[in-house]
Design a protein around this motif. Structure first.
Motif, PDB file in Angstrom:
ATOM      1  N   THR A  26       9.495 -15.035 -14.808  1.00  0.00           N
ATOM      2  CA  THR A  26      11.146 -14.587 -14.631  1.00  0.00           C
ATOM      3  C   THR A  26      11.499 -13.533 -14.159  1.00  0.00           C
ATOM      4  OG1 THR A  26       9.684 -13.868 -17.211  1.00  0.00           O
ATOM      5  CG2 THR A  26      10.853 -12.436 -17.121  1.00  0.00           C
ATOM      6  N   GLY A  27      11.123 -13.435 -12.773  1.00  0.00           N
ATOM      7  CA  GLY A  27      10.973 -12.299 -11.740  1.00  0.00           C
ATOM      8  C   GLY A  27      12.303 -12.995 -10.974  1.00  0.00           C
ATOM      9  N   ALA A  28      11.829 -14.585 -11.326  1.00  0.00           N
ATOM     10  CA  ALA A  28      12.830 -16.343 -10.117  1.00  0.00           C
ATOM     11  C   ALA A  28      14.145 -15.672 -11.049  1.00  0.00           C
ATOM     12  CB  ALA A  28      12.449 -16.740 -10.746  1.00  0.00           C
ATOM     13  N   PHE A  29      14.739 -15.536 -12.445  1.00  0.00           N
ATOM     14  CA  PHE A  29      15.548 -15.215 -13.275  1.00  0.00           C
ATOM     15  C   PHE A  29      16.095 -13.824 -13.352  1.00  0.00           C
ATOM     16  CE2 PHE A  29      13.662 -17.515 -16.979  1.00  0.00           C
ATOM     17  CZ  PHE A  29      14.407 -19.152 -16.323  1.00  0.00           C
ATOM     18  N   VAL A  30      15.161 -13.121 -12.663  1.00  0.00           N
ATOM     19  CA  VAL A  30      15.993 -12.487 -12.068  1.00  0.00           C
ATOM     20  C   VAL A  30      16.871 -11.703 -11.006  1.00  0.00           C
ATOM     21  CG1 VAL A  30      16.003  -9.490 -11.863  1.00  0.00           C
ATOM     22  CG2 VAL A  30      14.559 -10.549 -13.879  1.00  0.00           C
ATOM     23  N   ILE A  31      15.756 -12.637 -10.341  1.00  0.00           N
ATOM     24  CA  ILE A  31      16.747 -12.521  -9.149  1.00  0.00           C
ATOM     25  C   ILE A  31      18.391 -13.232  -9.032  1.00  0.00           C
ATOM     26  CG2 ILE A  31      16.413 -13.489  -6.156  1.00  0.00           C
ATOM     27  CD1 ILE A  31      13.049 -12.913  -6.415  1.00  0.00           C
TER      28      ILE A  31
END
Length: 149
Positions: free
Chosen positions: A59-64
């Motif tokens: 999910t952090g990659a989606f934010v990035i």
């Protein structure tokens, strides 16, 4: 003075308005795509008690990926509004500034949780990135609103 080659007021085309609308739609596309991923990541973060679940969560990659696309759209729409002859363009610029600030704030909170930033060097880099993001995406639309107020 009469000009025989002048185009009457009612026969002028609306090509400028149509071009601005087309550009607005094109500028919204990255933000809309990023917004879908961003809302999914935000929902995951909130439903997990303001934490992302599991060590192998992406999910952090989606934010990035989503936050810069949203900010790109707000910058491009802000430029379009800056030169628009629309009466409510300054108010729309203020809304863009608020959206940009909220996206930056939530992104920092989500990524802070995801990456576990706790070293002083990491915090300094994070503050610099926040300052640059605010300077590029929040300040210009806010100044447009402020100058026209």
């Amino acid at each position: 003075m009469f000009d025989p080659n002048a185009v009457p007021e009612e026969k002028r085309g609306n090509a400028g308005v149509a071009l601005r609308v087309l550009l607005g739609v094109l500028f919204l596309l990255p933000g809309a795509c990023g917004g879908l991923f961003y809302v999914a990541a935000l929902f995951e973060w909130i439903s997990g008690g303001f934490r992302f679940r599991g060590p192998d969560n992406f999910t952090g990659a989606f934010v990035i990926l989503a936050a810069p696309s949203i900010l790109l759209s707000t910058i491009l729409i802000g430029l379009l509004l800056r030169y628009a002859s629309w009466r409510r363009a300054p108010q729309a610029s203020l809304v863009l500034a608020i959206v940009s600030a909220v996206v930056i704030l939530l992104s920092v909170l989500m990524l802070y949780d995801e990456m576990g930033i706790n070293a002083p060097d990491d915090i300094i880099v994070t503050i610099l990135v926040i300052a640059v993001a605010i300077g590029v995406s929040v300040v210009p639309p806010f100044l447009h609103w402020r100058s026209k107020r």
